[in-house]
Design an enzyme around this catalytic site. Structure first.
Site, short mmCIF file in Angstrom:
data_model
loop_
_atom_site.label_atom_id
_atom_site.label_comp_id
_atom_site.label_asym_id
_atom_site.label_seq_id
_atom_site.Cartn_x
_atom_site.Cartn_y
_atom_site.Cartn_z
N GLY A 36 57.05 35.83 50.04
CA GLY A 36 57.88 36.62 49.14
C GLY A 36 57.36 38.04 49.02
O GLY A 36 56.15 38.25 48.95
N HIS A 41 58.24 42.78 44.09
CA HIS A 41 57.27 43.67 43.44
C HIS A 41 55.83 43.20 43.63
O HIS A 41 54.98 43.94 44.12
CB HIS A 41 57.59 43.78 41.95
CG HIS A 41 59.00 44.22 41.70
ND1 HIS A 41 59.51 45.37 42.27
CD2 HIS A 41 60.00 43.67 40.99
CE1 HIS A 41 60.77 45.50 41.90
NE2 HIS A 41 61.09 44.48 41.12
N CYS A 50 65.97 45.77 38.17
CA CYS A 50 66.23 46.34 36.85
C CYS A 50 67.13 47.58 36.95
O CYS A 50 67.62 48.08 35.94
CB CYS A 50 64.92 46.71 36.15
SG CYS A 50 63.81 47.68 37.16
N SER A 80 61.45 34.85 41.22
CA SER A 80 62.30 33.96 40.43
C SER A 80 63.73 34.01 40.97
O SER A 80 64.06 34.83 41.82
CB SER A 80 62.29 34.40 38.96
OG SER A 80 62.75 35.75 38.85
N SER A 127 45.07 26.74 40.30
CA SER A 127 44.09 25.65 40.21
C SER A 127 43.51 25.31 41.59
O SER A 127 42.51 24.60 41.68
CB SER A 127 44.74 24.41 39.59
OG SER A 127 45.91 24.04 40.29
N ASN A 128 44.13 25.79 42.65
CA ASN A 128 43.58 25.71 44.00
C ASN A 128 42.94 27.07 44.30
O ASN A 128 43.63 28.09 44.31
CB ASN A 128 44.68 25.40 45.02
CG ASN A 128 44.17 25.26 46.44
OD1 ASN A 128 43.38 26.08 46.92
ND2 ASN A 128 44.64 24.25 47.14
N ALA A 150 48.65 33.52 42.87
CA ALA A 150 50.06 33.72 42.55
C ALA A 150 50.19 34.96 41.67
O ALA A 150 49.29 35.31 40.90
CB ALA A 150 50.64 32.51 41.84
N GLY A 155 53.42 37.75 39.79
CA GLY A 155 54.83 38.07 39.54
C GLY A 155 55.57 36.94 38.86
O GLY A 155 55.00 36.12 38.14
N ASP A 156 56.89 36.88 39.14
CA ASP A 156 57.76 35.93 38.45
C ASP A 156 57.49 34.48 38.80
O ASP A 156 58.10 33.58 38.22
CB ASP A 156 59.22 36.25 38.76
CG ASP A 156 59.70 37.53 38.08
OD1 ASP A 156 58.85 38.25 37.52
OD2 ASP A 156 60.92 37.80 38.13
N LEU A 162 58.67 40.16 34.38
CA LEU A 162 58.91 41.60 34.30
C LEU A 162 58.32 42.28 35.53
O LEU A 162 57.23 41.91 35.99
CB LEU A 162 58.27 42.19 33.04
CG LEU A 162 58.91 41.90 31.68
CD1 LEU A 162 58.00 42.37 30.56
CD2 LEU A 162 60.27 42.57 31.57
#
Length: 444
Positions: A7, A10, A42, A113, A271-272, A277, A279-280, A297
């Site tokens: 992905g 942003h 946005c 997302s 947790s790995n 990770a 962003g959304d 956001l």
């Protein structure tokens, strides 16, 4: 070191551009199912409303730019599976159908997302559209030209801005939301009443406290939106109900919130330990409560993407948490908020009080001045500031950035009364309205 990034809006763009500089010897591969990166969703309402004429201005990077930095850009590639134990991923080339399998040492999930699409009868009718990416923006503009009656479902920021844009173009607009107020996540009633009155005065139909039950259509195209309270004729419907994280690929492999948001620590690590990770796609610490929360956001995303890159090999910079600080301009009103509303704090069983300042932004001896409404929410026992909202025709939204810093640093409402702010009649009064909130709270 092989780094896979899934992905590239942003958070992904921020992560890749930083990693290319930090780890010049790394092999960075980006998998993105769209044909573009870094689209500022946005800005969709500004594009729809004609404020932004060239949508290319809503992109701040490109696949070519990231390739020049050294990243291998696998555009129009959808990742279909991740095996976190074997450290492999499977992706499909959406142009050719070819399937590729790749390995990684470090994985960054910046999958973002996707709009929530409820299973409502008739939702697949033509002219029911989403508002998230570049393609959606162009679709909305094209269909709005031929539409007279437009319904927006969802009264969050995107929905509200689209309503303003459509109304300004002379469309008959209906706004539907199951909540009984617009912008209820961001503002308390004294603020939302102003926005609602503004819309009603301009002929917008507000169907608040109503839930969509069905879409009716003729010849495959939507004609009516049926709610729990009535029916609304519509030839275009834009769904702005909210967002959910795109994290199905890692379900059961890393810890998540109930909504699927990946839980990360202050270094953006899941947790790995080899999966990060940003962003959304993930949940982060929300400073007003100290708990993990899902706050999609763009501002959060670029910070998190930058930190994921910087902490990938060695833990260097901690994330400071978020207040969910945001702003919006509706007609002449400049509005911003940070942290919790009084309503949200009460729902979270927090014992809070608030102080509201109704003041002019400059001394009355100046040729012009504008009223400003400021509300600060704070815990009753600790007096710690947990939220604030401001509204004025003068642009005083930066004051909310100041209060965001106050929340981030656990300042009290009493301390706010004595913070060092400058005075100059062109800009403010001898006692800044932020100071006034703190001083009034001391005496309340």
């Amino acid at each position: 070191m092989k780094i896979a990034v899934i992905g590239c809006t942003h958070a992904g763009t921020a992560a890749v551009s930083n990693m290319a500089k930090l780890y010049p010897d790394a092999e960075i591969t980006v998998y993105e199912k769209n044909d573009n990166v870094s689209f500022l969703s946005c800005g969709i309402a500004l594009y729809v409303g004609g404020v932004v004429e060239d949508a290319q201005g809503l992109f701040y990077s490109s696949p070519g730019e990231l390739e020049k930095m050294g990243a291998a850009m696998k555009m129009r590639h959808a990742v279909t599976a991740i095996d976190s134990k074997a450290k492999t991923l499977t992706a499909q080339n959406l142009e050719t159908g070819e399937e590729v399998v790749d390995t990684y040492d470090k994985l960054i999930m910046t999958t973002g997302s996707w709009p929530i699409i409820p299973p409502i009868e008739g939702i697949n009718l033509e002219n029911i559209v989403l508002s998230k990416n570049y393609q959606h923006a162009n679709t909305i503009i094209d269909k709005a030209k031929e539409s007279k009656k437009i319904t927006v479902v969802g009264a969050g920021y995107i929905g509200i801005e689209l309503v303003e844009a459509f109304e300004s173009y002379g469309k008959e607009v209906t706004l539907i939301d199951s909540e009984d107020r617009v912008l209820s996540k961001y503002l308390d009633a004294e603020y939302t009443e102003v926005v609602e009155t503004e819309f009603e005065n301009r002929g917008v139909t507000l169907a608040l406290g109503e839930t969509v039950k069905q879409f009716k259509g003729e010849n495959g195209k939507v004609t009516k939106v049926v709610t729990t309270h009535g029916e609304y004729e519509s030839d275009l419907v834009v769904l702005c109900i909210g967002f959910k994280p795109n994290t199905e690929l890692l379900k059961g492999q890393v810890e998540m919130l109930d909504n699927g948001a990946i839980i990360v620590n202050e270094y953006m690590q899941s947790s790995n330990e080899d999966i990060f990770a940003a962003g959304d796609s993930c949940a982060i610490r929300y400073n007003p409560t100290g708990k993990h929360a899902y706050i999609p956001l763009a501002t959060n995303a670029v910070r998190m993407g930058t930190l994921a890159a910087r902490n990938l090999v060695k833990k260097t910079i901690k994330y400071m948490g978020t207040q969910g600080t945001s702003g919006i301009k509706i007609y002449d009103q400049n509005i911003a908020s940070t942290g919790m509303t009084e309503t949200a704090a009460s729902l979270a069983d927090m014992n809070v009080k608030s102080i509201t300042i109704l003041e002019n932004d400059r001394p009355e001896f100046m040729p012009t001045y504008e009223p400003v409404t400021l509300k600060v929410v704070y815990e009753e026992e600790t007096r710690r500031i947990v939220g604030a909202q401001v509204m004025s025709k003068a642009d005083l939204t930066q004051s909310i950035n100041t209060l965001s810093v106050c929340i981030q640093n656990s300042m009290t409402i009493d301390e706010l009364g004595f913070v060092d702010f400058f005075f100059q009649p062109h800009y403010n009064k001898p006692w800044n309205f932020l100071n006034q909130a703190g001083l009034q709270a001391i005496h309340s």
